[in-house]
Motif scaffolding. Sequence first.
Motif, PDB file in Angstrom:
ATOM      1  N   ARG A  14       0.848  -1.182   0.000  1.00  0.00           N
ATOM      2  CA  ARG A  14       0.000   0.000   0.000  1.00  0.00           C
ATOM      3  C   ARG A  14       0.885   1.234   0.000  1.00  0.00           C
ATOM      4  O   ARG A  14       2.001   1.227   0.507  1.00  0.00           O
ATOM      5  N   ARG A  15       0.402   2.313  -0.588  1.00  0.00           N
ATOM      6  CA  ARG A  15       1.130   3.580  -0.646  1.00  0.00           C
ATOM      7  C   ARG A  15       0.163   4.678  -0.261  1.00  0.00           C
ATOM      8  O   ARG A  15      -1.037   4.622  -0.568  1.00  0.00           O
ATOM      9  N   ILE A  33      -9.627  10.729   0.428  1.00  0.00           N
ATOM     10  CA  ILE A  33     -10.252  11.399   1.572  1.00  0.00           C
ATOM     11  C   ILE A  33      -9.879  12.871   1.500  1.00  0.00           C
ATOM     12  O   ILE A  33      -8.747  13.247   1.792  1.00  0.00           O
ATOM     13  N   GLU A  34     -10.827  13.702   1.100  1.00  0.00           N
ATOM     14  CA  GLU A  34     -10.543  15.125   0.909  1.00  0.00           C
ATOM     15  C   GLU A  34     -10.881  15.922   2.176  1.00  0.00           C
ATOM     16  O   GLU A  34     -11.705  15.504   2.995  1.00  0.00           O
ATOM     17  N   ASP A  35     -10.209  17.077   2.293  1.00  0.00           N
ATOM     18  CA  ASP A  35     -10.425  17.998   3.430  1.00  0.00           C
ATOM     19  C   ASP A  35     -10.243  17.280   4.767  1.00  0.00           C
ATOM     20  O   ASP A  35     -11.019  17.463   5.711  1.00  0.00           O
ATOM     21  N   GLU A  89      -2.583  -3.701  -2.378  1.00  0.00           N
ATOM     22  CA  GLU A  89      -2.691  -3.055  -3.688  1.00  0.00           C
ATOM     23  C   GLU A  89      -3.679  -1.889  -3.668  1.00  0.00           C
ATOM     24  O   GLU A  89      -4.577  -1.774  -4.479  1.00  0.00           O
ATOM     25  N   ARG A  90      -3.480  -1.007  -2.702  1.00  0.00           N
ATOM     26  CA  ARG A  90      -4.299   0.193  -2.601  1.00  0.00           C
ATOM     27  C   ARG A  90      -3.412   1.415  -2.414  1.00  0.00           C
ATOM     28  O   ARG A  90      -2.316   1.310  -1.863  1.00  0.00           O
ATOM     29  N   VAL A  91      -3.915   2.557  -2.845  1.00  0.00           N
ATOM     30  CA  VAL A  91      -3.243   3.834  -2.645  1.00  0.00           C
ATOM     31  C   VAL A  91      -4.219   4.748  -1.922  1.00  0.00           C
ATOM     32  O   VAL A  91      -5.362   4.908  -2.358  1.00  0.00           O
ATOM     33  N   MET A  92      -3.781   5.332  -0.803  1.00  0.00           N
ATOM     34  CA  MET A  92      -4.617   6.270  -0.066  1.00  0.00           C
ATOM     35  C   MET A  92      -4.132   7.689  -0.336  1.00  0.00           C
ATOM     36  O   MET A  92      -2.922   7.954  -0.310  1.00  0.00           O
ATOM     37  N   ILE A 115       1.768   8.008   6.323  1.00  0.00           N
ATOM     38  CA  ILE A 115       1.827   8.830   5.115  1.00  0.00           C
ATOM     39  C   ILE A 115       3.225   8.680   4.521  1.00  0.00           C
ATOM     40  O   ILE A 115       4.217   9.033   5.149  1.00  0.00           O
ATOM     41  N   ASP A 116       3.302   8.163   3.301  1.00  0.00           N
ATOM     42  CA  ASP A 116       4.596   7.909   2.675  1.00  0.00           C
ATOM     43  C   ASP A 116       5.147   9.122   1.938  1.00  0.00           C
ATOM     44  O   ASP A 116       6.347   9.374   1.952  1.00  0.00           O
ATOM     45  N   VAL A 117       4.284   9.852   1.262  1.00  0.00           N
ATOM     46  CA  VAL A 117       4.730  10.963   0.411  1.00  0.00           C
ATOM     47  C   VAL A 117       3.902  12.199   0.714  1.00  0.00           C
ATOM     48  O   VAL A 117       2.669  12.139   0.709  1.00  0.00           O
ATOM     49  N   HIS A 118       4.560  13.313   1.016  1.00  0.00           N
ATOM     50  CA  HIS A 118       3.900  14.605   1.208  1.00  0.00           C
ATOM     51  C   HIS A 118       4.162  15.456  -0.035  1.00  0.00           C
ATOM     52  O   HIS A 118       5.310  15.630  -0.431  1.00  0.00           O
ATOM     53  N   ILE A 119       3.115  16.002  -0.632  1.00  0.00           N
ATOM     54  CA  ILE A 119       3.269  16.846  -1.815  1.00  0.00           C
ATOM     55  C   ILE A 119       2.598  18.185  -1.545  1.00  0.00           C
ATOM     56  O   ILE A 119       1.404  18.244  -1.254  1.00  0.00           O
TER      57      ILE A 119
END
Length: 485
Positions: A225-226, A282-284, A321-324, A344-348
């Motif tokens: 998962r990512r 998941i927004e906001d 096999e999911r991306v959050m 949380i793997d990646v902050h953009i």
Amino acid sequence: MEFRQIISALILIGLISLIIRLFLKRKIRITKLIRWCELLSDKFHDHQLLQIPEFNDNSQENHLFRRVTLYLNSLESLEDSDNTNLFSGLNPNDIVLTLSSDQTILDTFLGARVSWTYRVLPPTSCGGETRYVTLRIRTRDKRRVLRSYLQHIHAVSDEIDQRKRVLRLFTAVGCGGRWRSVPFTHPATMETVAMDVDIKNKVNLDLETFLKSKQYYHRIGRVWRRSYLLYGPSGTGKSSFAAALAKTLSYDVYDLDLAKVGDEFDLKLLLLRTTPRSVILIEDFDKYVAAAVANAAAAAAGGISAVMNFMDGVVNSCCDERVMVFTMMTKDEIDPAILRPGRIDVHIHFPMCDFNNFKNLANNYLGLKEHKLFPQVEEMFSSGATLSPAEIGELMMGNRNSPSRALKSVITALQTKSSIGGVCGGDENCRVTTPKNGFRSGRNSLDGSVDGGGFRDGAKEIKKLYGLLRKKSILGKSQSFDLGT
């Protein structure tokens, strides 16, 4: 005499009409006759009924149900069946036949005749329907062909899935943890997203590495998962980026609105009922966390707990096999434990528009790579004026027939924004800056030790972490990356 002639003529016309009707409908009549004979023959044999529900006992999607319905919708006998649904496809000229409730489909495999019945039970008080298919097969044929028949269904459904796969957008319906879907046709792609080219390349590399890392994740004992955190002001392209990410991966999208979920139990069911190869959006999220901290909503704290448990608890083990993807305005007031590495793997970071992003927008919306007004626009950005990519995009769309007028409207908007204080709202202590982009370690992205202009020894850090990512070894450690801080 004349009366007899009229009667004879009517009889002749009737005979001719009957012959024509029999000739034209011979195939249909023969098909029905064969079906009646088969039904009569079935009366003298023992049968078994095998039921395939949409969800299993663990409230997860039963993938066999999806495969069977996909297979049945492809059978030619569906056209001859009664009570078939007709829908328009993605293209206006496409007509799609699908099963209807209580509809029975006949099929033949290796000489064995079987029938399938599709049933939809009425919605419950929570608003969710119960769907299942029932296979009726002769007892003697079951022992002989059932295993081979199910393997045949798997092979056909996989081939259809590869040939006609349509991405789906899922939204929660009522309570009880149920999803309903529509085709996901968002036009955004990584090429059209207004984003720094270096960040875009790093994201593409990260996604490519993730897709190839199933065995690696399992070897080190982690769920495949990512997770991504997209943060920045409204209108900076976070939602479009999430759509582009799903299109790049060819994943379905589950749009989860935490504010509309009934309780923690329903939320867990919804998360468990997501399928592999999916993006959970998941927004906001910061607004929901703020409500929980302020005790404004009793269910909010439980909802956050359920999401966190899904990300790194025991329940996470069944969700490969999911991306959050989480979006928020700012992460400054979020508890670092929520955003810690491993969750949380990646902050953009999605900043307000700068001149480089402006040029990308001008190329996408107006087809411009250079223009005599570009220096004036660059000067406005250098002076601290800025707009969101969405605001600039709207101005360009409204004046797309005249690139010069579009650029002038952008300049006017920048001047107006600058004259009223820009994004700072007239605060003399506020300074508008466009952050530099780059990878940043999860620890620095959380403890605030790095200023908005970049990080210490930035070039060395980028080179080091970029190399680690290419070797995939970075995926096995509890770290996260920050793109554009």
